[in-house]
Design an enzyme around this catalytic site. Sequence first.
Site, PDB file in Angstrom:
ATOM      1  N   ALA A  67       4.210   8.362 -58.834  1.00 20.45           N
ATOM      2  CA  ALA A  67       5.262   9.371 -58.900  1.00 20.45           C
ATOM      3  C   ALA A  67       6.088   9.379 -57.618  1.00 20.45           C
ATOM      4  O   ALA A  67       7.326   9.466 -57.653  1.00 20.45           O
ATOM      5  CB  ALA A  67       4.650  10.748 -59.140  1.00 20.45           C
ATOM      6  N   LYS A  72       6.474   6.890 -55.454  1.00 19.27           N
ATOM      7  CA  LYS A  72       7.247   5.655 -55.323  1.00 19.27           C
ATOM      8  C   LYS A  72       8.452   5.650 -56.256  1.00 19.27           C
ATOM      9  O   LYS A  72       9.520   5.123 -55.921  1.00 19.27           O
ATOM     10  CB  LYS A  72       6.354   4.446 -55.580  1.00 19.27           C
ATOM     11  CG  LYS A  72       5.259   4.236 -54.538  1.00 19.27           C
ATOM     12  CD  LYS A  72       5.827   3.994 -53.159  1.00 19.27           C
ATOM     13  CE  LYS A  72       4.749   3.606 -52.155  1.00 19.27           C
ATOM     14  NZ  LYS A  72       5.297   3.329 -50.805  1.00 19.27           N
ATOM     15  N   GLY A  97       3.926   3.206 -40.613  1.00 19.89           N
ATOM     16  CA  GLY A  97       2.765   2.552 -41.216  1.00 19.89           C
ATOM     17  C   GLY A  97       2.567   1.148 -40.710  1.00 19.89           C
ATOM     18  O   GLY A  97       2.050   0.275 -41.434  1.00 19.89           O
ATOM     19  N   TYR A 155       0.685   8.387 -56.274  1.00 16.51           N
ATOM     20  CA  TYR A 155       1.310   7.216 -55.650  1.00 16.51           C
ATOM     21  C   TYR A 155       2.503   6.752 -56.478  1.00 16.51           C
ATOM     22  O   TYR A 155       3.606   6.549 -55.960  1.00 16.51           O
ATOM     23  CB  TYR A 155       0.272   6.105 -55.523  1.00 16.51           C
ATOM     24  CG  TYR A 155       0.777   4.828 -54.911  1.00 16.51           C
ATOM     25  CD1 TYR A 155       0.872   4.686 -53.528  1.00 16.51           C
ATOM     26  CD2 TYR A 155       1.150   3.746 -55.706  1.00 16.51           C
ATOM     27  CE1 TYR A 155       1.329   3.508 -52.964  1.00 16.51           C
ATOM     28  CE2 TYR A 155       1.610   2.568 -55.152  1.00 16.51           C
ATOM     29  CZ  TYR A 155       1.696   2.454 -53.779  1.00 16.51           C
ATOM     30  OH  TYR A 155       2.158   1.277 -53.229  1.00 16.51           O
ATOM     31  N   VAL A 184       3.433  10.700 -40.730  1.00 18.82           N
ATOM     32  CA  VAL A 184       4.768  10.831 -41.324  1.00 18.82           C
ATOM     33  C   VAL A 184       4.925  12.091 -42.159  1.00 18.82           C
ATOM     34  O   VAL A 184       6.048  12.471 -42.500  1.00 18.82           O
ATOM     35  CB  VAL A 184       5.132   9.598 -42.171  1.00 18.82           C
ATOM     36  CG1 VAL A 184       5.249   8.354 -41.303  1.00 18.82           C
ATOM     37  CG2 VAL A 184       4.147   9.394 -43.314  1.00 18.82           C
TER      38      VAL A 184
END
Length: 252
Positions: free
Chosen positions: A160, A162, A19, A158, A69
């Site tokens: 969950a 992280k 990223g 997002y 990814v």
Amino acid sequence: MASKTVSYDFTGRTLFLTGAAGGIPGAIAKLFAASGANLFLTDLHPESLAALAGEIGNGVPLATHPLDVSDPDAVSRAAAACRDRFGQIDFVVTGAGLYEDGTVEGMADDVWQRGISVNLDGVFHAVRACLPHMPDGGAVVNIASMAGHRGSFGHAPYAAAKGAVLALTRSLAQEVASRGIRCNAISPGLIDTPMVRGLMQERGGDMLKMTPLGRLGTPEDVAGVAAFLCSESAAFLTAESIHVNGGLYIAS
């Protein structure tokens, strides 16, 4: 006022960064470049990678590699390409992320799966692919989020993912400790990046009022912590998550 970033001596050591064209990863790339590291920069968008490479400038040992990814085979090929170019991978920083709006009720399956695939699976793919090419004493830094600790209204995939990244980091730290590889996470709060600016337009004033330091963080604030975690200054630090949020986490 934002603090000045301290550079480290990473001469001859190699960073594998996902990223890379994002706000926080881009600042990480620039700081590691200033610290003498070799850079293997990956991102889904080749044109953004080229722009970042141009900003870093000539004279830095650098390679760019377009990468999704969520594709495990592609990540494995990228890790092998990094090894072939620089000999080994000393540092892995997983900065690739996806932040989409939408509440759970009525959320389409593909929105949920996309968020998990990039924000969690992508971290797993990168770390798994890089570990065979890492020498003893390397470091992994996963970019998590304050949302992984608190949740986030309208951003369940997002948050969950992280949260799972935090657990993955702690698990991985135990598995690789015998090799002297340290694995930590950073949980940024409100950082001045394009991802956050939309949120700030909606309710940024109230959130800044709750932030004890009274400002947005900068990508450089996070980059400095990433460099610290990869440095010998953090030689006895593993399985931890460092909050970078100006105090918002405890204040709210």
